[in-house]
Motif scaffolding. Structure first.
Motif, PDB file in Angstrom:
ATOM      1  N   THR A  17       5.312  -4.172   8.190  1.00 24.04           N
ATOM      2  CA  THR A  17       4.457  -3.778   9.312  1.00 24.04           C
ATOM      3  C   THR A  17       4.851  -2.403   9.831  1.00 24.04           C
ATOM      4  OG1 THR A  17       4.090  -6.083   9.911  1.00 24.04           O
ATOM      5  CG2 THR A  17       3.662  -4.438  11.616  1.00 24.04           C
ATOM      6  N   GLN A  18       6.151  -2.133   9.894  1.00 22.89           N
ATOM      7  CA  GLN A  18       6.615  -0.812  10.340  1.00 22.89           C
ATOM      8  C   GLN A  18       6.164   0.276   9.365  1.00 22.89           C
ATOM      9  OE1 GLN A  18      10.844  -1.347  10.645  1.00 22.89           O
ATOM     10  NE2 GLN A  18      10.743  -1.971  12.788  1.00 22.89           N
ATOM     11  N   VAL A  19       6.335   0.022   8.064  1.00 26.19           N
ATOM     12  CA  VAL A  19       5.912   1.006   7.057  1.00 26.19           C
ATOM     13  C   VAL A  19       4.400   1.214   7.147  1.00 26.19           C
ATOM     14  CG1 VAL A  19       5.669   1.413   4.568  1.00 26.19           C
ATOM     15  CG2 VAL A  19       7.838   0.589   5.489  1.00 26.19           C
ATOM     16  N   TYR A  20       3.659   0.135   7.267  1.00 25.17           N
ATOM     17  CA  TYR A  20       2.200   0.206   7.353  1.00 25.17           C
ATOM     18  C   TYR A  20       1.776   1.033   8.562  1.00 25.17           C
ATOM     19  CZ  TYR A  20      -2.650  -1.271   7.862  1.00 25.17           C
ATOM     20  OH  TYR A  20      -4.013  -1.282   7.992  1.00 25.17           O
ATOM     21  N   THR A  21       2.339   0.728   9.716  1.00 28.51           N
ATOM     22  CA  THR A  21       1.987   1.426  10.955  1.00 28.51           C
ATOM     23  C   THR A  21       2.324   2.919  10.865  1.00 28.51           C
ATOM     24  OG1 THR A  21       2.382  -0.592  12.203  1.00 28.51           O
ATOM     25  CG2 THR A  21       2.352   1.464  13.449  1.00 28.51           C
ATOM     26  N   GLU A  23       2.927   4.802   7.994  1.00 30.10           N
ATOM     27  CA  GLU A  23       2.416   5.559   6.848  1.00 30.10           C
ATOM     28  C   GLU A  23       0.912   5.443   6.619  1.00 30.10           C
ATOM     29  OE1 GLU A  23       4.236   7.747   5.340  1.00 30.10           O
ATOM     30  OE2 GLU A  23       6.047   7.135   6.388  1.00 30.10           O
ATOM     31  N   TYR A  24       0.263   4.474   7.240  1.00 28.48           N
ATOM     32  CA  TYR A  24      -1.172   4.298   7.021  1.00 28.48           C
ATOM     33  C   TYR A  24      -1.969   5.585   7.279  1.00 28.48           C
ATOM     34  CZ  TYR A  24      -5.930   2.632   7.218  1.00 28.48           C
ATOM     35  OH  TYR A  24      -7.269   2.492   6.990  1.00 28.48           O
ATOM     36  N   PRO A  25      -1.765   6.263   8.414  1.00 26.43           N
ATOM     37  CA  PRO A  25      -2.556   7.482   8.660  1.00 26.43           C
ATOM     38  C   PRO A  25      -2.361   8.548   7.577  1.00 26.43           C
ATOM     39  CG  PRO A  25      -1.448   6.785  10.673  1.00 26.43           C
ATOM     40  CD  PRO A  25      -0.890   5.953   9.561  1.00 26.43           C
ATOM     41  N   ARG A  26      -1.140   8.681   7.082  1.00 25.61           N
ATOM     42  CA  ARG A  26      -0.877   9.704   6.056  1.00 25.61           C
ATOM     43  C   ARG A  26      -1.522   9.332   4.721  1.00 25.61           C
ATOM     44  NH1 ARG A  26       5.221  10.829   5.567  1.00 25.61           N
ATOM     45  NH2 ARG A  26       4.494  12.651   4.446  1.00 25.61           N
ATOM     46  N   VAL A  27      -1.411   8.072   4.335  1.00 27.43           N
ATOM     47  CA  VAL A  27      -2.003   7.633   3.072  1.00 27.43           C
ATOM     48  C   VAL A  27      -3.527   7.721   3.160  1.00 27.43           C
ATOM     49  CG1 VAL A  27      -2.287   5.683   1.493  1.00 27.43           C
ATOM     50  CG2 VAL A  27      -0.033   6.178   2.451  1.00 27.43           C
ATOM     51  N   HIS A  28      -4.080   7.331   4.307  1.00 23.61           N
ATOM     52  CA  HIS A  28      -5.535   7.414   4.484  1.00 23.61           C
ATOM     53  C   HIS A  28      -6.001   8.868   4.424  1.00 23.61           C
ATOM     54  CE1 HIS A  28      -9.362   7.460   6.717  1.00 23.61           C
ATOM     55  NE2 HIS A  28      -9.573   6.350   6.022  1.00 23.61           N
ATOM     56  N   PHE A  49      -2.136  -0.491   0.173  1.00 20.93           N
ATOM     57  CA  PHE A  49      -1.287  -1.372   0.971  1.00 20.93           C
ATOM     58  C   PHE A  49      -1.315  -2.815   0.469  1.00 20.93           C
ATOM     59  CE2 PHE A  49      -1.133   2.278   3.755  1.00 20.93           C
ATOM     60  CZ  PHE A  49       0.208   2.275   4.105  1.00 20.93           C
ATOM     61  N   ARG A  50      -2.374  -3.218  -0.209  1.00 23.92           N
ATOM     62  CA  ARG A  50      -2.376  -4.527  -0.856  1.00 23.92           C
ATOM     63  C   ARG A  50      -1.332  -4.557  -1.964  1.00 23.92           C
ATOM     64  NH1 ARG A  50      -3.469  -6.726  -5.306  1.00 23.92           N
ATOM     65  NH2 ARG A  50      -4.415  -4.864  -6.202  1.00 23.92           N
ATOM     66  N   ILE A  51      -1.321  -3.498  -2.762  1.00 20.63           N
ATOM     67  CA  ILE A  51      -0.341  -3.379  -3.838  1.00 20.63           C
ATOM     68  C   ILE A  51       1.067  -3.289  -3.249  1.00 20.63           C
ATOM     69  CG2 ILE A  51       0.468  -1.868  -5.699  1.00 20.63           C
ATOM     70  CD1 ILE A  51      -2.549  -1.114  -6.118  1.00 20.63           C
ATOM     71  N   ALA A  52       1.205  -2.566  -2.148  1.00 17.14           N
ATOM     72  CA  ALA A  52       2.511  -2.426  -1.494  1.00 17.14           C
ATOM     73  C   ALA A  52       3.019  -3.783  -1.009  1.00 17.14           C
ATOM     74  CB  ALA A  52       2.425  -1.439  -0.329  1.00 17.14           C
ATOM     75  N   TRP A  53       2.125  -4.595  -0.453  1.00 13.46           N
ATOM     76  CA  TRP A  53       2.556  -5.911   0.016  1.00 13.46           C
ATOM     77  C   TRP A  53       3.043  -6.758  -1.165  1.00 13.46           C
ATOM     78  CZ3 TRP A  53       4.632  -8.357   3.695  1.00 13.46           C
ATOM     79  CH2 TRP A  53       4.676  -9.743   3.695  1.00 13.46           C
ATOM     80  N   THR A  62       9.238  -0.558  -0.197  1.00 16.09           N
ATOM     81  CA  THR A  62       8.074   0.303  -0.074  1.00 16.09           C
ATOM     82  C   THR A  62       8.458   1.534   0.730  1.00 16.09           C
ATOM     83  OG1 THR A  62       6.648  -1.630  -0.142  1.00 16.09           O
ATOM     84  CG2 THR A  62       5.659   0.396   0.648  1.00 16.09           C
ATOM     85  N   THR A  63       8.663   2.651   0.026  1.00 11.31           N
ATOM     86  CA  THR A  63       9.018   3.915   0.663  1.00 11.31           C
ATOM     87  C   THR A  63       7.772   4.804   0.732  1.00 11.31           C
ATOM     88  OG1 THR A  63       9.558   4.957  -1.443  1.00 11.31           O
ATOM     89  CG2 THR A  63      11.354   3.782  -0.305  1.00 11.31           C
ATOM     90  N   PRO A  64       7.791   5.848   1.550  1.00 11.41           N
ATOM     91  CA  PRO A  64       6.642   6.761   1.581  1.00 11.41           C
ATOM     92  C   PRO A  64       6.338   7.347   0.197  1.00 11.41           C
ATOM     93  CG  PRO A  64       8.015   7.149   3.486  1.00 11.41           C
ATOM     94  CD  PRO A  64       8.754   6.172   2.605  1.00 11.41           C
ATOM     95  N   GLY A  65       7.366   7.720  -0.541  1.00  8.93           N
ATOM     96  CA  GLY A  65       7.140   8.259  -1.882  1.00  8.93           C
ATOM     97  C   GLY A  65       6.459   7.252  -2.782  1.00  8.93           C
ATOM     98  N   TRP A  66       6.887   6.010  -2.723  1.00  7.99           N
ATOM     99  CA  TRP A  66       6.289   4.952  -3.531  1.00  7.99           C
ATOM    100  C   TRP A  66       4.817   4.793  -3.156  1.00  7.99           C
ATOM    101  CZ3 TRP A  66       3.684   0.429  -3.111  1.00  7.99           C
ATOM    102  CH2 TRP A  66       3.649  -0.388  -4.229  1.00  7.99           C
ATOM    103  N   LEU A  67       4.512   4.848  -1.849  1.00  9.49           N
ATOM    104  CA  LEU A  67       3.128   4.714  -1.399  1.00  9.49           C
ATOM    105  C   LEU A  67       2.247   5.837  -1.942  1.00  9.49           C
ATOM    106  CD1 LEU A  67       3.660   3.652   2.319  1.00  9.49           C
ATOM    107  CD2 LEU A  67       2.596   2.276   0.523  1.00  9.49           C
TER     108      LEU A  67
END
Length: 169
Positions: A17-21, A23-28, A49-53, A62-67
Motif C-alpha cells: 500500500t505504501q509503494v502503491y500510494t 509510486e502510482y502517480p509516477r507510474v501513471h 500494479f496487478r503484476i506488482a501485487w 516491489t521497488t520503483p525501478g522494478w515498477l
C-alpha cells in the motif's frame, strides 16, 4: 521447510500500500506521457500494479525501478497491440478506398521520432518522467555514470536532428 508468508499478511499488504500510494502517480504519468490517453494510461498502470501485487505475493520486493521496468514491458505489449490494430485499420481503410488520417506533429516530436531508440528512451526517462540518473540506471541496467554519458550523447543527437530539420524548413 520454510514457512511461506500468506497473502493476507498485514506487513506485506501495508508495504505494498505504501509503494502503491507513493509510486502510482509516477507510474501513471510515465504511461500517460507515452500513450497520450488518460484511459489507456489508467489501464496500463492498473496492470502494472496487478503484476506488482502478484510479485509481492510470491515474496518479491516491489521497488520503483522494478515498477518502471514492468511499466515499460506492459507499454511494449500495448504498443505491439496498437500497431497490429493500426495495421488492421489501414488495411480495412485501403480496402474501402479511404486514406488513413495523419496528425501534424511538432518539430520536437518529429526530432524525437527520428532519434534512435536508445537516445529517445534516456531523454524521455530524464526529461518527461523526471527520473534521477540512479533510477534511470536501474531501469536501463547500467550505472549512473553510464546514464550521464547516454544523456550527453542523446542530447547531442537530438540537437543535431532538431537544428537540421529547422534549417531545412
Amino acid at each position: 521447510m520454510e514457512n511461506k508468508q500468506t497473502v493476507s499478511e498485514p506487513g506485506r499488504s501495508a508495504r505494498f500500500t505504501q509503494v502503491y500510494t507513493r509510486e502510482y502517480p509516477r507510474v501513471h504519468a510515465f504511461a500517460r506521457r507515452r500513450t497520450g490517453d488518460p484511459g489507456v494510461a489508467e489501464d496500463i498502470t492498473a496492470e502494472v500494479f496487478r503484476i506488482a501485487w502478484e510479485h509481492e505475493v510470491r515474496g518479491g520486493e516491489t521497488t520503483p525501478g522494478w515498477l518502471f521496468v514492468t511499466a515499460r514491458n506492459v507499454l511494449g505489449n500495448h504498443y505491439r497491440s496498437h500497431a497490429r490494430l493500426t495495421e488492421l485499420h489501414g488495411r480495412i481503410g485501403a480496402e474501402l478506398g479511404r486514406a488513413p488520417a495523419s496528425a501534424e506533429t511538432s518539430a520536437v516530436l518529429e526530432a524525437l521520432d527520428r532519434l534512435p531508440d536508445r537516445h529517445r528512451e534516456v531523454l524521455l526517462l530524464s526529461y518527461w518522467d523526471g527520473l534521477a540518473a540512479a533510477e534511470i540506471g536501474g531501469l536501463l541496467d547500467c550505472g549512473t555514470s553510464a546514464v550521464w554519458v547516454r544523456l550527453h550523447r542523446a542530447r547531442k543527437a537530438f540537437r543535431e536532428i532538431y537544428t537540421s530539420s529547422r534549417e531545412s524548413v
